[in-house]
Write an enzyme that holds these catalytic residues in place. Sequence first.
Site, PDB file in Angstrom:
ATOM      1  N   ARG A 157       9.151  -0.509   9.963  1.00  0.00           N
ATOM      2  CA  ARG A 157       7.978  -0.956  10.354  1.00  0.00           C
ATOM      3  C   ARG A 157       7.724   0.123  11.775  1.00  0.00           C
ATOM      4  NH1 ARG A 157       6.140  -1.971   7.214  1.00  0.00           N
ATOM      5  NH2 ARG A 157       7.835  -1.378   6.085  1.00  0.00           N
ATOM      6  N   GLN A 203      10.690  -3.284  -0.753  1.00  0.00           N
ATOM      7  CA  GLN A 203      10.225  -4.516  -0.021  1.00  0.00           C
ATOM      8  C   GLN A 203       9.441  -5.912  -0.394  1.00  0.00           C
ATOM      9  OE1 GLN A 203       7.892  -2.073   2.620  1.00  0.00           O
ATOM     10  NE2 GLN A 203       7.559  -0.710   1.164  1.00  0.00           N
ATOM     11  N   LYS A 259       0.920   4.624   0.278  1.00  0.00           N
ATOM     12  CA  LYS A 259      -0.114   3.964  -0.849  1.00  0.00           C
ATOM     13  C   LYS A 259      -1.677   2.983  -0.424  1.00  0.00           C
ATOM     14  CE  LYS A 259       1.649  -1.406   0.808  1.00  0.00           C
ATOM     15  NZ  LYS A 259       0.726  -2.191   0.253  1.00  0.00           N
ATOM     16  N   THR A 260      -1.842   2.795  -0.023  1.00  0.00           N
ATOM     17  CA  THR A 260      -3.360   2.629  -0.105  1.00  0.00           C
ATOM     18  C   THR A 260      -4.302   3.829  -0.612  1.00  0.00           C
ATOM     19  OG1 THR A 260      -3.338   0.902   1.192  1.00  0.00           O
ATOM     20  CG2 THR A 260      -5.152   1.391   1.710  1.00  0.00           C
ATOM     21  N   ASP A 304      -1.815  -4.269  -5.887  1.00  0.00           N
ATOM     22  CA  ASP A 304      -1.211  -3.996  -4.475  1.00  0.00           C
ATOM     23  C   ASP A 304       0.437  -4.919  -4.194  1.00  0.00           C
ATOM     24  OD1 ASP A 304      -0.833  -2.476  -2.045  1.00  0.00           O
ATOM     25  OD2 ASP A 304      -2.240  -4.200  -1.359  1.00  0.00           O
ATOM     26  N   GLU A 305       1.053  -4.320  -3.715  1.00  0.00           N
ATOM     27  CA  GLU A 305       2.163  -5.153  -3.602  1.00  0.00           C
ATOM     28  C   GLU A 305       2.736  -6.155  -4.809  1.00  0.00           C
ATOM     29  OE1 GLU A 305       3.476  -4.749  -0.759  1.00  0.00           O
ATOM     30  OE2 GLU A 305       2.017  -5.152   0.905  1.00  0.00           O
TER      31      GLU A 305
END
Length: 722
Positions: free
Chosen positions: A655, A279, A62-63, A248-249
């Site tokens: 993770r 998430q 995503k970044t 973001d997020e």
Amino acid sequence: MSAHGGRRGACTILAGRPVVRRFPAFAQSAMNAPASLNAAQMEAVQHLTGPCLVLAGAGSGKTRVITHKIARLLLSGPGADLAPSQIAAITFTNKAAAEMRERAKALIGARSANKLLICTFHALGVKLLREDGERLGLKPQFSILDSDDVLGILREAGATSDAQLARRWQWTISLWKNQGLNSAQAEGAAQNDDERVAARVMARYEERLAAYQAVDFDDLISLPAKLLERDLETRSKWQNQLRHVLVDEYQDTNAQQYDLLKLLVGERAMFTAVGDDDQSIYGWRGATLDNLKRLPQDYPQLKVIPLEQNYRSTSAILRAANNVISLNPKLYQKTLWSDLGEGEPVRVVDCDNEEHEAERAVARIQGIRGGTTGSGAPAEWSDFAILYRANHQARIFEQALRKANIPYKVSGGQSFFDRAEIKDLCAWMRLLVNQDDDPAFLRAITTPKRGIGHTTLGALGEFASKWKVSMFEALFADSLSATLNARAIGSLHEFGRYLNDFEHRARHTMGAEDVKPLLMEWLKDIGYEQHLYDGEDNEKLAASRWTNVMDFVDWIAKRSGGVIDATGGMTEETEKKSLLDVAQTISLITSLAERGGDTNVVTLSTLHAAKGLEWPHVVLAGVNEGLLPFKSEDEEMTAARLEEERRLMYVGITRARLTLAVNVLKRRKRGREFVAGIPSRFIGEMKLEESTMREDPREKLKKLRAEFAARAQSAPKDAPQA
DNA sequence: AGCTTTCAACTTTTT
DNA sequence: GTTGAAAGCT
């Protein structure tokens, strides 16, 4: 983003290393995915003509999408052709913002990237309020209260010494504010007596904030939203300034942040929201998935793009993650997949109790690390993480790791800025900026002690509230002599004069090389080092506090700019700022991330703090009913709560890149006696095959080592990754 | 009564 | 490892 990306990248470049082949994921993490974007990522980047929601699954890059989209927006075309200063990328943490800027620099160069508005929601709020807050009656040098200050004010406003109660008020009030309620509305909405009391305390709290010219963290979101809503001129100004907003997020946004965003992007609705409903783990602090639901309703032209290819984990790990999360109701359909190979099965590790669990985790880490030495690059300590639900679980792992001489760090411990000594100094800095900041005033005037006691301050405070002025303003009032003796007034005046003088110097001292001596002089003037040693019996502790103070001084000096010796010996000339300028931004920054040295260590972290990070090898600790999902005595387990716990499990699983161990306690220590530990329902939900679950770990490890060795030998040098 | 000592418990966290 | 509460001591 991962702390490993850079090094792994180097590992790939040094090619031919067996490790690359052995663990295919090493060659292609989300961090160093191929130069080109995949189809979905490309679509998200190229969609420039309207609002866009990118559903970025864990490890889906995503970044990359955000930074590439920024780069794209700078190029020509409809919806694009923007100047860097017209693009805002909003994050939740300073760390995320810093990383985003670094990634952007790599893509578009430092010159452009530095002009982008990349900051946290709160920093954006500060910027907006400093520029235009006067329209709400807020002076530009308003103070920002941290949660300790807020707690203090609430205790006073509610006239209680019960810290617990004050903390509950703080909590309730914060949630109300996040929903956009003021005290009057809160009182109306209050469900019970406790809440009604809280609402009344809130009313007094609001009055105090106004008097102090101070705002709390929640205000940094809600006040800008209020301002933009009410003031057409300001709204136009910001809507014209920011032509594209990336968030973001997004799943972590609360109701106020939604409103702020909506007002910022306006009718044009040029924004890109990036998030993952699976998430969302911050519901308890006001984040709401409604914001994801509302988006297509409020913006019918919204383009929704799921990113489903995962560049992080093996298929075995991803399958477990998908199985768990599939039991949650879906807002948007998406299923993660990866082409990194099946990989090692997810292992369930039975442990007798907490000590045994820690021992097994340590043994596992040593085993995996040892297992890869010899033929290839050994696994680093930093390739491992132990993740748990609650902070207190860390302790036992710390003990075990220390005993085994394994270096580690505990993430999310007490922040540098939470330390008493740093708060003392921050109070001074805040007072420099805003002399009407009474909480800062009280802290500064009493630390170190300078013969001004509670009697004097009580009188001063009474005087100040009677005349509706700040305590600092009250300092020099003539009529003060009616209530206070000459000696007390003398001390107060001395303090006031010193502060004025210091303020004057702070305003005119610029650049690191001049700011540092000024700060040192100040510390000497107020006798701060002596104060630390006086107040602490333990000399070593006092010394470490003083070291923190020195770190703080260096940190401020560095931020005041001038010639900086950046990493790598390169010197960089940045704009010089006065100490006063730097002081203005202090409240917002809470981590001293620059303190390095903690590389190559095992990470201990809560699941919450682990979001967004990745490690080759992950141990999930204490996956038991009661702990994960967490069950509290007095709160019942609602469906929504369980779903959030499930997402937490999902975050934990995702993770891991290569291996994942899920620990189950057979017995849990509860006080002094043991109680039976029930495996978490999430274990079953992963739907692991029986055979892979309970295989003797030693046998398994032997087999794996043999397999690795064989593959390492047969793998041709420099062959590209299949 | 007020102080000290012992004992147990301990969501998740950023700004 | 820290904090809060309860029991015990002066």
